[in-house]
Design a protein around this motif. Sequence first.
Motif, PDB file in Angstrom:
ATOM      1  N   CYS A  98      21.695   4.025  18.475  1.00  0.00           N
ATOM      2  CA  CYS A  98      22.497   4.337  19.479  1.00  0.00           C
ATOM      3  C   CYS A  98      24.007   3.886  17.974  1.00  0.00           C
ATOM      4  CB  CYS A  98      23.239   3.022  20.289  1.00  0.00           C
ATOM      5  SG  CYS A  98      25.087   3.601  20.769  1.00  0.00           S
ATOM      6  N   PHE A  99      24.807   4.513  17.553  1.00  0.00           N
ATOM      7  CA  PHE A  99      25.820   4.027  16.996  1.00  0.00           C
ATOM      8  C   PHE A  99      27.549   3.658  17.398  1.00  0.00           C
ATOM      9  CE2 PHE A  99      26.861   8.528  17.908  1.00  0.00           C
ATOM     10  CZ  PHE A  99      25.498   8.974  17.966  1.00  0.00           C
ATOM     11  N   GLN A 100      26.994   4.142  18.793  1.00  0.00           N
ATOM     12  CA  GLN A 100      28.260   2.774  19.298  1.00  0.00           C
ATOM     13  C   GLN A 100      29.380   3.312  19.462  1.00  0.00           C
ATOM     14  OE1 GLN A 100      27.573  -0.908  17.148  1.00  0.00           O
ATOM     15  NE2 GLN A 100      26.357   0.260  16.926  1.00  0.00           N
ATOM     16  N   ARG A 101      30.290   4.152  18.874  1.00  0.00           N
ATOM     17  CA  ARG A 101      31.769   4.077  18.440  1.00  0.00           C
ATOM     18  C   ARG A 101      32.056   5.436  20.635  1.00  0.00           C
ATOM     19  NH1 ARG A 101      35.750   5.931  13.797  1.00  0.00           N
ATOM     20  NH2 ARG A 101      37.361   4.916  14.776  1.00  0.00           N
ATOM     21  N   CYS A 102      31.314   5.796  20.994  1.00  0.00           N
ATOM     22  CA  CYS A 102      31.385   7.256  21.644  1.00  0.00           C
ATOM     23  C   CYS A 102      31.693   6.693  23.078  1.00  0.00           C
ATOM     24  CB  CYS A 102      30.299   8.000  22.415  1.00  0.00           C
ATOM     25  SG  CYS A 102      28.811   8.251  20.593  1.00  0.00           S
ATOM     26  N   VAL A 103      31.576   5.536  22.865  1.00  0.00           N
ATOM     27  CA  VAL A 103      31.767   4.628  24.541  1.00  0.00           C
ATOM     28  C   VAL A 103      33.405   4.624  24.785  1.00  0.00           C
ATOM     29  CG1 VAL A 103      31.500   3.218  26.533  1.00  0.00           C
ATOM     30  CG2 VAL A 103      29.725   3.256  24.728  1.00  0.00           C
ATOM     31  N   THR A 189      27.652  -2.157  24.159  1.00  0.00           N
ATOM     32  CA  THR A 189      28.000  -1.629  23.205  1.00  0.00           C
ATOM     33  C   THR A 189      28.504  -1.476  22.245  1.00  0.00           C
ATOM     34  OG1 THR A 189      26.470  -0.048  24.397  1.00  0.00           O
ATOM     35  CG2 THR A 189      26.605   0.705  21.991  1.00  0.00           C
ATOM     36  N   HIS A 291      30.176  11.168  29.127  1.00  0.00           N
ATOM     37  CA  HIS A 291      29.247  10.169  28.071  1.00  0.00           C
ATOM     38  C   HIS A 291      27.750  10.412  28.382  1.00  0.00           C
ATOM     39  CE1 HIS A 291      28.404   6.974  25.819  1.00  0.00           C
ATOM     40  NE2 HIS A 291      27.512   6.263  26.209  1.00  0.00           N
ATOM     41  N   ASN A 294      27.096  13.370  25.875  1.00  0.00           N
ATOM     42  CA  ASN A 294      26.936  13.114  24.880  1.00  0.00           C
ATOM     43  C   ASN A 294      24.799  12.364  24.645  1.00  0.00           C
ATOM     44  OD1 ASN A 294      29.522  12.440  24.604  1.00  0.00           O
ATOM     45  ND2 ASN A 294      29.542  10.619  24.550  1.00  0.00           N
ATOM     46  N   TYR A 295      24.785  12.268  25.788  1.00  0.00           N
ATOM     47  CA  TYR A 295      22.851  11.282  25.963  1.00  0.00           C
ATOM     48  C   TYR A 295      22.538  13.006  25.260  1.00  0.00           C
ATOM     49  CZ  TYR A 295      23.566   6.549  27.465  1.00  0.00           C
ATOM     50  OH  TYR A 295      23.426   5.461  27.020  1.00  0.00           O
ATOM     51  N   CYS A 298      23.176  12.972  21.294  1.00  0.00           N
ATOM     52  CA  CYS A 298      22.880  11.131  20.203  1.00  0.00           C
ATOM     53  C   CYS A 298      21.339  11.169  20.223  1.00  0.00           C
ATOM     54  CB  CYS A 298      23.220  10.601  20.332  1.00  0.00           C
ATOM     55  SG  CYS A 298      22.793   9.651  21.899  1.00  0.00           S
ATOM     56  N   LYS A 299      20.869  11.275  21.739  1.00  0.00           N
ATOM     57  CA  LYS A 299      19.317  10.733  21.572  1.00  0.00           C
ATOM     58  C   LYS A 299      18.636  11.608  21.574  1.00  0.00           C
ATOM     59  CE  LYS A 299      19.727   7.608  23.925  1.00  0.00           C
ATOM     60  NZ  LYS A 299      20.269   5.911  23.322  1.00  0.00           N
ATOM     61  N   GLU A 442      16.725   0.931  27.640  1.00  0.00           N
ATOM     62  CA  GLU A 442      18.910   1.750  27.636  1.00  0.00           C
ATOM     63  C   GLU A 442      18.856   3.615  27.901  1.00  0.00           C
ATOM     64  OE1 GLU A 442      22.285   3.538  25.823  1.00  0.00           O
ATOM     65  OE2 GLU A 442      20.107   4.179  24.768  1.00  0.00           O
TER      66      GLU A 442
HETATM   67 FE1  SF4 Z   1      25.477   5.414  21.869  1.00  0.00          FE
HETATM   68 FE2  SF4 Z   1      24.400   7.559  22.082  1.00  0.00          FE
HETATM   69 FE3  SF4 Z   1      26.380   6.355  23.567  1.00  0.00          FE
HETATM   70 FE4  SF4 Z   1      26.623   6.997  21.720  1.00  0.00          FE
HETATM   71  S1  SF4 Z   1      26.457   8.224  23.224  1.00  0.00           S
HETATM   72  S2  SF4 Z   1      27.403   4.839  21.849  1.00  0.00           S
HETATM   73  S3  SF4 Z   1      24.647   6.902  20.111  1.00  0.00           S
HETATM   74  S4  SF4 Z   1      23.983   5.974  23.929  1.00  0.00           S
END
Ligand code: SF4
Length: 483
Positions: A98-103, A189, A291, A294-295, A298-299, A442
């Motif tokens: 996870c690079f975190q910035r998407c939340v 996150t 969000h 995104n999953y 990113c996953k 997670e």
């Molecule tokens: Fe992390 Fe994926 Fe959520 Fe971005 S979308 S914050 S990478 S889990």
Amino acid sequence: MMTPEQYIDSLRSQKKEVYFMGEKVENVVDHPAMRPHINAAAVTYKLGTEEEYQHLGSAVSHLTGNKVNRWTHIPQNQEDLVKKAMMLRVAGQITGTCFQRCVGMDALITLYSTTWEIDQEMGTNYHKRFKEFLVETQNNDYMTDGAMTDPKGDRSKRPSEQHDPDQYVRVVEERPDGIVVRGAKMHQTGAINSHQILVMPGMGMSPEDEDYAISFAVPADEKGIIYVFGRQVNDSRKWEGKIDQGNAKYGVVGGEALIIFEDVFVPWDRVFMYKETKYTGKLVDRFASYHRQNYGACKAGNLDVLIGATASLAGMQGTMKASHVKDKLSEMAHLVETMYSGALACSFNCSQNGCGTAFVDPVLANSSKLNTARYYPEVTKLAQDIAGGFVATIPSEKEFENPRVAPYMHKYYSTGENVDAIERIKMGRLVENMTGSTPIIECMHGAGSPQAQKVVLQRSINWRDKMKYAAEIVREPETSPSK
Ligand code: SF4
């Protein structure tokens, strides 16, 4: 826009109150438990500034016309949403975590349209305030922590019914120049390495919950904010060496923290929702859809890394040509591409909110997240199956410095003339790290637990139409077919 190095340096001047394992952390940036997650977040700055990735990682701000990092951009059309998904897959492939910035990105996108809608109906001026905040965020390339999940106390009770009124973030004092807030947000996150926190209500609320129906932004090192950094399975490996971590550079999941708001002052110009309970449900649903989009992306990027590690091990161990291994690898790829297609589909099938923001198809976005929660563990099981049992029993990397057993470690962990034992163990550790409990939990609960997606589907699917299609097919033909 900031480069990755500038982003990391920008964190050094912050004065956050952070605790980990019972001790205060004075230097977050160089702490071995935290640095891998900071490196992962820095990849979002790499995508924004490096030529190779800029076509995905940057965008033109619709407010200023400036080139900005896409993680601060408000999607204006289908192309923006598709690029968002593509960007996340690439970032997932680089980091494997996870690079975190998407939340924070999704919090910015959600509040942009929600503040506009509240203003239209209530005559408030939240949207103007929010736009000023957004432009500052874009111009400074700030990383925003989007904070939604409250501790929640007894789940059968509403915020105002809890035994402890602080189980949801609430306003405790109203002043001429702003408000004072108290409470906590959990599982945050990227919180310890963000520049600012953007708080949102965590559920749809009733009029009696009005003190909890608040949204606001504060600098991440504002007085009264305390961070308690979470532990992960095997996290002591982070300060014991490099190989046993599996992913020493970027870590596993997002480096989550508990954020405590100990009576924190928020000036009015940073308050974006104040007691409008009517809009809380809409805000939460909207944020969740962005969000959940995104999953699937990113996953998928993370699992591309896992497929690569698994195939590498199969190559090293001489099983690559076995038909069941080839079959399982293609099954892994199939599941990953199915996840990703959901992220793309909900982006292609978008609509436009009143203020012009592009919105993903919520049914497809929720289905995509549900697929991800279901398929991610499937893919990890297949990886463990192919990688073999050695992944669970590898001795410590320290044994390679132990003169008595090091030669045997090299000898018995090598599987062939051209297979270096350490290289094989590194791949094994990466598989162990990516298929362990932390990323799987997670993946299930991040962006909302599977049941939350099913609730959206139950609510959104037009069941009556589906019954009509069936009824139409079984209906007696008006004229009998000729014999
Ligand atoms: Fe992390 Fe994926 Fe959520 Fe971005 S979308 S914050 S990478 S889990």
